[in-house]
Design a protein around this motif. Sequence first.
Motif, PDB file in Angstrom:
ATOM      1  N   LEU A  14     -18.004   7.884   5.887  1.00 14.20           N
ATOM      2  CA  LEU A  14     -19.104   7.663   6.824  1.00 14.20           C
ATOM      3  C   LEU A  14     -18.690   8.049   8.244  1.00 14.20           C
ATOM      4  CD1 LEU A  14     -21.990   6.541   7.081  1.00 14.20           C
ATOM      5  CD2 LEU A  14     -20.996   4.286   7.454  1.00 14.20           C
ATOM      6  N   PHE A  15     -17.463   7.690   8.622  1.00 17.26           N
ATOM      7  CA  PHE A  15     -16.957   8.026   9.952  1.00 17.26           C
ATOM      8  C   PHE A  15     -16.817   9.540  10.117  1.00 17.26           C
ATOM      9  CE2 PHE A  15     -13.492   8.959  12.882  1.00 17.26           C
ATOM     10  CZ  PHE A  15     -13.818   8.180  13.984  1.00 17.26           C
ATOM     11  N   ALA A  16     -16.260  10.203   9.089  1.00 14.76           N
ATOM     12  CA  ALA A  16     -16.041  11.650   9.165  1.00 14.76           C
ATOM     13  C   ALA A  16     -17.357  12.414   9.239  1.00 14.76           C
ATOM     14  CB  ALA A  16     -15.236  12.119   7.959  1.00 14.76           C
ATOM     15  N   ALA A  17     -18.389  11.899   8.582  1.00 17.49           N
ATOM     16  CA  ALA A  17     -19.691  12.560   8.627  1.00 17.49           C
ATOM     17  C   ALA A  17     -20.355  12.388   9.992  1.00 17.49           C
ATOM     18  CB  ALA A  17     -20.591  12.001   7.530  1.00 17.49           C
ATOM     19  N   LYS A  18     -20.096  11.254  10.628  1.00 11.75           N
ATOM     20  CA  LYS A  18     -20.721  10.968  11.923  1.00 11.75           C
ATOM     21  C   LYS A  18     -19.955  11.588  13.080  1.00 11.75           C
ATOM     22  CE  LYS A  18     -22.678   7.123  14.573  1.00 11.75           C
ATOM     23  NZ  LYS A  18     -22.883   5.646  14.622  1.00 11.75           N
ATOM     24  N   TYR A  19     -18.623  11.591  12.979  1.00 15.07           N
ATOM     25  CA  TYR A  19     -17.784  12.140  14.051  1.00 15.07           C
ATOM     26  C   TYR A  19     -16.940  13.279  13.484  1.00 15.07           C
ATOM     27  CZ  TYR A  19     -19.063   7.645  16.107  1.00 15.07           C
ATOM     28  OH  TYR A  19     -19.759   6.559  16.575  1.00 15.07           O
ATOM     29  N   VAL A  23     -12.152  14.280  12.895  1.00  9.66           N
ATOM     30  CA  VAL A  23     -11.451  14.142  11.612  1.00  9.66           C
ATOM     31  C   VAL A  23     -10.977  15.510  11.145  1.00  9.66           C
ATOM     32  CG1 VAL A  23     -11.626  13.394   9.216  1.00  9.66           C
ATOM     33  CG2 VAL A  23     -12.838  12.126  11.002  1.00  9.66           C
ATOM     34  N   LEU A  24      -9.675  15.631  10.948  1.00 12.30           N
ATOM     35  CA  LEU A  24      -9.088  16.891  10.503  1.00 12.30           C
ATOM     36  C   LEU A  24      -9.142  17.032   8.987  1.00 12.30           C
ATOM     37  CD1 LEU A  24      -7.507  19.434  11.401  1.00 12.30           C
ATOM     38  CD2 LEU A  24      -5.408  18.107  11.120  1.00 12.30           C
ATOM     39  N   GLY A  25      -8.886  15.938   8.276  1.00 10.69           N
ATOM     40  CA  GLY A  25      -8.895  15.969   6.818  1.00 10.69           C
ATOM     41  C   GLY A  25      -8.983  14.570   6.255  1.00 10.69           C
ATOM     42  N   LEU A  26      -9.393  14.474   4.993  1.00 10.22           N
ATOM     43  CA  LEU A  26      -9.538  13.182   4.328  1.00 10.22           C
ATOM     44  C   LEU A  26      -8.743  13.171   3.028  1.00 10.22           C
ATOM     45  CD1 LEU A  26     -13.392  12.511   4.659  1.00 10.22           C
ATOM     46  CD2 LEU A  26     -11.565  11.351   5.912  1.00 10.22           C
ATOM     47  N   VAL A  27      -8.024  12.081   2.801  1.00  7.26           N
ATOM     48  CA  VAL A  27      -7.384  11.817   1.514  1.00  7.26           C
ATOM     49  C   VAL A  27      -8.002  10.522   1.007  1.00  7.26           C
ATOM     50  CG1 VAL A  27      -5.240  11.382   0.281  1.00  7.26           C
ATOM     51  CG2 VAL A  27      -5.244  12.935   2.249  1.00  7.26           C
ATOM     52  N   LEU A  28      -8.811  10.632  -0.034  1.00 10.54           N
ATOM     53  CA  LEU A  28      -9.590   9.498  -0.520  1.00 10.54           C
ATOM     54  C   LEU A  28      -9.137   9.100  -1.922  1.00 10.54           C
ATOM     55  CD1 LEU A  28     -13.116  10.777   0.601  1.00 10.54           C
ATOM     56  CD2 LEU A  28     -11.490   9.385   1.908  1.00 10.54           C
ATOM     57  N   VAL A  29      -8.994   7.805  -2.135  1.00 15.58           N
ATOM     58  CA  VAL A  29      -8.562   7.275  -3.433  1.00 15.58           C
ATOM     59  C   VAL A  29      -9.714   6.470  -4.040  1.00 15.58           C
ATOM     60  CG1 VAL A  29      -6.866   5.853  -4.632  1.00 15.58           C
ATOM     61  CG2 VAL A  29      -6.185   7.163  -2.609  1.00 15.58           C
ATOM     62  N   SER A  30     -10.201   6.924  -5.187  1.00 14.62           N
ATOM     63  CA  SER A  30     -11.329   6.274  -5.873  1.00 14.62           C
ATOM     64  C   SER A  30     -12.450   5.946  -4.888  1.00 14.62           C
ATOM     65  CB  SER A  30     -10.859   5.001  -6.588  1.00 14.62           C
ATOM     66  OG  SER A  30      -9.858   5.290  -7.532  1.00 14.62           O
ATOM     67  N   PRO A  31     -12.978   6.956  -4.208  1.00 17.15           N
ATOM     68  CA  PRO A  31     -13.965   6.697  -3.152  1.00 17.15           C
ATOM     69  C   PRO A  31     -15.314   6.236  -3.696  1.00 17.15           C
ATOM     70  CG  PRO A  31     -13.798   9.044  -3.562  1.00 17.15           C
ATOM     71  CD  PRO A  31     -12.740   8.399  -4.403  1.00 17.15           C
ATOM     72  N   LEU A  32     -16.002   5.456  -2.892  1.00 20.03           N
ATOM     73  CA  LEU A  32     -17.382   5.066  -3.159  1.00 20.03           C
ATOM     74  C   LEU A  32     -18.279   5.920  -2.275  1.00 20.03           C
ATOM     75  CD1 LEU A  32     -16.948   1.179  -2.996  1.00 20.03           C
ATOM     76  CD2 LEU A  32     -16.823   2.631  -5.011  1.00 20.03           C
ATOM     77  N   GLU A 116     -25.093  12.388   3.651  1.00 20.34           N
ATOM     78  CA  GLU A 116     -24.055  12.508   4.680  1.00 20.34           C
ATOM     79  C   GLU A 116     -22.921  13.432   4.236  1.00 20.34           C
ATOM     80  OE1 GLU A 116     -25.704   9.880   4.076  1.00 20.34           O
ATOM     81  OE2 GLU A 116     -26.271   8.936   5.971  1.00 20.34           O
ATOM     82  N   LEU A 117     -22.706  13.534   2.923  1.00 16.68           N
ATOM     83  CA  LEU A 117     -21.626  14.386   2.426  1.00 16.68           C
ATOM     84  C   LEU A 117     -21.843  15.846   2.806  1.00 16.68           C
ATOM     85  CD1 LEU A 117     -21.052  12.924  -1.165  1.00 16.68           C
ATOM     86  CD2 LEU A 117     -19.719  12.501   0.903  1.00 16.68           C
ATOM     87  N   LYS A 118     -23.092  16.237   2.956  1.00 12.64           N
ATOM     88  CA  LYS A 118     -23.392  17.619   3.324  1.00 12.64           C
ATOM     89  C   LYS A 118     -22.936  17.945   4.742  1.00 12.64           C
ATOM     90  CE  LYS A 118     -27.488  17.582   0.333  1.00 12.64           C
ATOM     91  NZ  LYS A 118     -28.969  17.711   0.279  1.00 12.64           N
ATOM     92  N   LYS A 144     -20.773  17.133  -4.794  1.00 14.44           N
ATOM     93  CA  LYS A 144     -21.637  17.297  -3.629  1.00 14.44           C
ATOM     94  C   LYS A 144     -20.930  17.961  -2.448  1.00 14.44           C
ATOM     95  CE  LYS A 144     -25.162  15.512  -5.628  1.00 14.44           C
ATOM     96  NZ  LYS A 144     -26.311  16.384  -5.980  1.00 14.44           N
ATOM     97  N   LEU A 145     -19.609  17.908  -2.421  1.00  9.71           N
ATOM     98  CA  LEU A 145     -18.867  18.530  -1.330  1.00  9.71           C
ATOM     99  C   LEU A 145     -18.691  20.023  -1.581  1.00  9.71           C
ATOM    100  CD1 LEU A 145     -16.082  15.841  -0.748  1.00  9.71           C
ATOM    101  CD2 LEU A 145     -18.020  16.337   0.750  1.00  9.71           C
ATOM    102  N   ASP A 146     -18.393  20.748  -0.522  1.00 10.02           N
ATOM    103  CA  ASP A 146     -18.135  22.178  -0.629  1.00 10.02           C
ATOM    104  C   ASP A 146     -16.860  22.387  -1.439  1.00 10.02           C
ATOM    105  OD1 ASP A 146     -17.568  24.892  -0.270  1.00 10.02           O
ATOM    106  OD2 ASP A 146     -18.386  24.901   1.765  1.00 10.02           O
ATOM    107  N   ARG A 147     -16.973  23.049  -2.574  1.00  9.92           N
ATOM    108  CA  ARG A 147     -15.829  23.214  -3.469  1.00  9.92           C
ATOM    109  C   ARG A 147     -14.705  24.045  -2.847  1.00  9.92           C
ATOM    110  NH1 ARG A 147     -16.554  21.561  -8.630  1.00  9.92           N
ATOM    111  NH2 ARG A 147     -18.669  20.976  -9.261  1.00  9.92           N
TER     112      ARG A 147
END
Length: 227
Positions: A14-19, A23-32, A116-118, A144-147
């Motif tokens: 949510l933060f990365a989509a808004k700002y 944000v340079l990159g995301l490492v997500l573990v079992s994201p909701l 928001e993922l877009k 949904k994210l850009d592959r």
Amino acid sequence: MCLGATAGAYILTLFAAKYRERVLGLVLVSPLCRAPTWTEWLYSKVESNLLYYYGMCGLVKESLLQRFFSKEVRGCSESPESDIVQACRSLLDQRQSMNVWQFVQTMNGRYDLTEELKQLQCRTLIFVGENSQFHAEAVHMTAKLDRRYCALVEVQACGSLVTEEQPHAMLIPMEYFFMGYGLYKPSQLDCSPRSPLSPSCISPELLSPESMGVKLKPIKTRARLQV
């Protein structure tokens, strides 16, 4: 660069989509990333009621552990409970039940982030255990994210908290992920400073994704790496 697991991954997304510029990159573990299903909503509602009226009782602890850990580490009549689950059980005893109640209530009221993922423009590395209750969420998010800028790593025989159950499975994908930013450049002579694995001591076959219980999908970067 941000790293978050489950609910933390939801907040970071949510933060990365808004700002986006921060944000340079995301490492997500079992994201909701979606609103809870009716099954999850009802499941969490029962947890909330138990927490509110009975506090951190045994049933609530078992429910939370089942949500985040796989059957292999939770143990059974034939195998003992793992150290990490025992430590987590002890930590739950130290938490105030009303704080946990507020957390469960908040996450049960989350909204869908699909739109928001877009807006995400940063590269994203997603880890999820194949036995995670949030596996479908991770797959949906990846779709949904850009592959071109997203990679999904599925860890075999693992629950939601890959960081706790099988942290070694995260090493190689994260090294390649950071290489795309020029933050890490491996040496042919030295082993990785982030990894206890030494190529001079371990057979290359043991370092394959299959041997480490990892299903890898290629990580595609925006810029070419300089060799």
